[in-house]
Design a protein around this motif. Structure first.
Motif, PDB file in Angstrom:
ATOM      1  N   ASP A 112     -84.506  23.883  -6.859  1.00 21.70           N
ATOM      2  CA  ASP A 112     -86.337  23.554  -7.264  1.00 21.70           C
ATOM      3  C   ASP A 112     -86.615  23.333  -5.944  1.00 21.70           C
ATOM      4  O   ASP A 112     -86.571  22.074  -5.480  1.00 21.70           O
ATOM      5  CB  ASP A 112     -86.832  23.009  -8.356  1.00 21.70           C
ATOM      6  CG  ASP A 112     -88.038  22.727  -8.221  1.00 21.70           C
ATOM      7  OD1 ASP A 112     -88.427  24.028  -7.892  1.00 21.70           O
ATOM      8  OD2 ASP A 112     -87.995  21.651  -9.609  1.00 21.70           O
ATOM      9  N   SER A 114     -90.024  23.594  -6.050  1.00 22.72           N
ATOM     10  CA  SER A 114     -91.509  23.546  -6.294  1.00 22.72           C
ATOM     11  C   SER A 114     -92.409  22.410  -5.860  1.00 22.72           C
ATOM     12  O   SER A 114     -93.755  21.647  -5.496  1.00 22.72           O
ATOM     13  CB  SER A 114     -91.830  23.390  -8.043  1.00 22.72           C
ATOM     14  OG  SER A 114     -91.117  22.561  -8.320  1.00 22.72           O
ATOM     15  N   ARG A 263     -88.458  30.841 -18.303  1.00 26.50           N
ATOM     16  CA  ARG A 263     -89.644  30.408 -17.413  1.00 26.50           C
ATOM     17  C   ARG A 263     -89.519  30.381 -16.462  1.00 26.50           C
ATOM     18  O   ARG A 263     -88.613  30.755 -15.476  1.00 26.50           O
ATOM     19  CB  ARG A 263     -88.472  28.965 -18.024  1.00 26.50           C
ATOM     20  CG  ARG A 263     -89.297  27.858 -17.262  1.00 26.50           C
ATOM     21  CD  ARG A 263     -89.538  26.337 -16.761  1.00 26.50           C
ATOM     22  NE  ARG A 263     -89.617  25.068 -16.607  1.00 26.50           N
ATOM     23  CZ  ARG A 263     -90.378  24.519 -17.502  1.00 26.50           C
ATOM     24  NH1 ARG A 263     -90.319  24.256 -18.713  1.00 26.50           N
ATOM     25  NH2 ARG A 263     -91.089  23.490 -16.720  1.00 26.50           N
ATOM     26  N   ILE A 265     -90.460  29.909 -12.325  1.00 31.10           N
ATOM     27  CA  ILE A 265     -90.218  28.840 -11.433  1.00 31.10           C
ATOM     28  C   ILE A 265     -89.912  29.365 -10.264  1.00 31.10           C
ATOM     29  O   ILE A 265     -90.482  30.754  -9.877  1.00 31.10           O
ATOM     30  CB  ILE A 265     -88.847  28.083 -12.293  1.00 31.10           C
ATOM     31  CG1 ILE A 265     -87.376  29.191 -11.376  1.00 31.10           C
ATOM     32  CG2 ILE A 265     -88.747  27.790 -12.796  1.00 31.10           C
ATOM     33  CD1 ILE A 265     -86.018  28.109 -11.604  1.00 31.10           C
ATOM     34  N   VAL A 313     -85.668  21.207 -13.329  1.00 28.90           N
ATOM     35  CA  VAL A 313     -86.389  21.970 -14.289  1.00 28.90           C
ATOM     36  C   VAL A 313     -87.354  20.878 -15.844  1.00 28.90           C
ATOM     37  O   VAL A 313     -88.296  20.758 -16.195  1.00 28.90           O
ATOM     38  CB  VAL A 313     -85.826  23.514 -14.039  1.00 28.90           C
ATOM     39  CG1 VAL A 313     -87.441  24.804 -15.908  1.00 28.90           C
ATOM     40  CG2 VAL A 313     -86.638  24.193 -12.903  1.00 28.90           C
TER      41      VAL A 313
END
Length: 318
Positions: A112, A114, A263, A265, A313
């Protein structure tokens, strides 16, 4: 062991700043380690393509740091980066032989990005799955030189010291790695275009729309499915070619997408989609694309490779 290398200051994460405040001067090297831990993980992840293996390396580096006479270390961050890189090179040499016996295509473990777009680096280089896949074909030393230069902006002199080779050899390693990446990949489409293509692909895949799928693909598109031999829906060999990939995707549309929730992402600095059924993640899908369309489709289905990104997430959503 004394390593004196000049480096740019490394920005601290909030957690490492708190650790320094709490531990004070005599902290058994904890504050120095905490300050560079994101960088160490970033190096190890790019070197190994596995978040789990990178965490293991960083833990081993911490243990090594604890056993080191730190009074003779002039630059802790340089020492720790050097230790991490050398341990990764040794580990990668054995990992290559293990991956030769891996069942089906091997894909990197997604992370991830983000919250940390660069993942511990000055730049977000060498993070995309397509790049990590190309880096697998390099020798561990070539990969290390490329990662340290392109993602972390180390000088050739610093890299030469870390790898214990001549500076001229370091330049050759980086040059060869850059050529390998350039030869193995068309000029990538923009991030916005890749996201558009991924969304269009998922829509067409859900419908099993052959014409729409073919319209999105480059002629030599390849679909990789990493199930590690334990996921029945994963193809054991890459599927290649516009028509074959379109037929392959359309063939399982009627049953694969039933009960799936999506989802959107950011994984490895690029648009991706996490597929879940009954609240359990079953796949992560992403693409690589150029002006010719979608070049690669990457399906990560092995549960162990989805675990960390699923947790990340889940935390962000709560």
């Amino acid at each position: 062991m004394t390593i004196a290398m000049s480096e740019e200051p490394i920005s601290e994460t909030p957690s490492s700043a708190r650790l320094k405040a709490e531990t004070g001067e005599h902290d058994d090297g904890l504050s120095a380690f905490a300050a560079v831990r994101p960088r160490l993980f970033g190096i190890a992840y790019r070197m190994l393509g596995s978040a789990a293996e990178a965490e293991d390396i960083v833990q081993d580096v911490w243990l090594r740091w604890q056993a080191t006479d730190r009074s003779v270390v002039e630059n802790p961050s340089a020492f720790l980066a050097t230790t991490t890189t050398r341990m990764c090179i040794n580990f990668a040499q054995s990992a290559q032989s293990r991956r030769e016996t891996y069942v089906g295509p091997w894909l990197p473990e997604p992370v991830d990005t983000s919250s940390d777009p660069a993942l511990g680096a000055e730049r977000g280089e060498a993070l995309e799955l397509a790049i990590l896949l190309l880096l697998e074909k390099l020798s561990p030393t070539e990969r290390a030189a490329y990662v340290l230069r392109e993602a972390f902006d180390y000088s050739y002199r610093q890299i030469a010291d870390i790898l214990q080779i001549e500076e001229a050899n370091t330049r050759q390693l980086v040059s060869r790695a850059r050529k390998h990446i350039a030869d193995g990949r068309r000029t990538p489409a923009s991030s916005a275009e890749r996201q558009r293509l991924l969304e269009a692909f998922i829509g067409a895949a859900q419908k099993g729309d052959l014409a729409a799928l073919e319209g999105l693909f480059a002629e030599d598109v390849v679909s990789y499915s990493d199930g590690g031999g334990i996921v029945r829906t994963a193809a054991r060999v890459p599927v290649a070619g516009r028509e074959r990939v379109a037929k392959f995707i359309a063939a399982f549309a009627s049953h694969f997408w039933t009960g799936i929730t999506l989802r959107w992402i950011e994984a490895n600095g690029q648009a991706s989609v996490l597929l879940s059924r009954d609240s359990m993640p079953i796949a992560l899908a992403t693409i690589d694309a150029s002006a010719e369309g979608i070049d690669q489709i990457m399906w990560i289905l092995r549960p162990s490779k989805l675990a960390a990104i699923s947790r990340s997430v889940h935390k962000l959503s709560h």
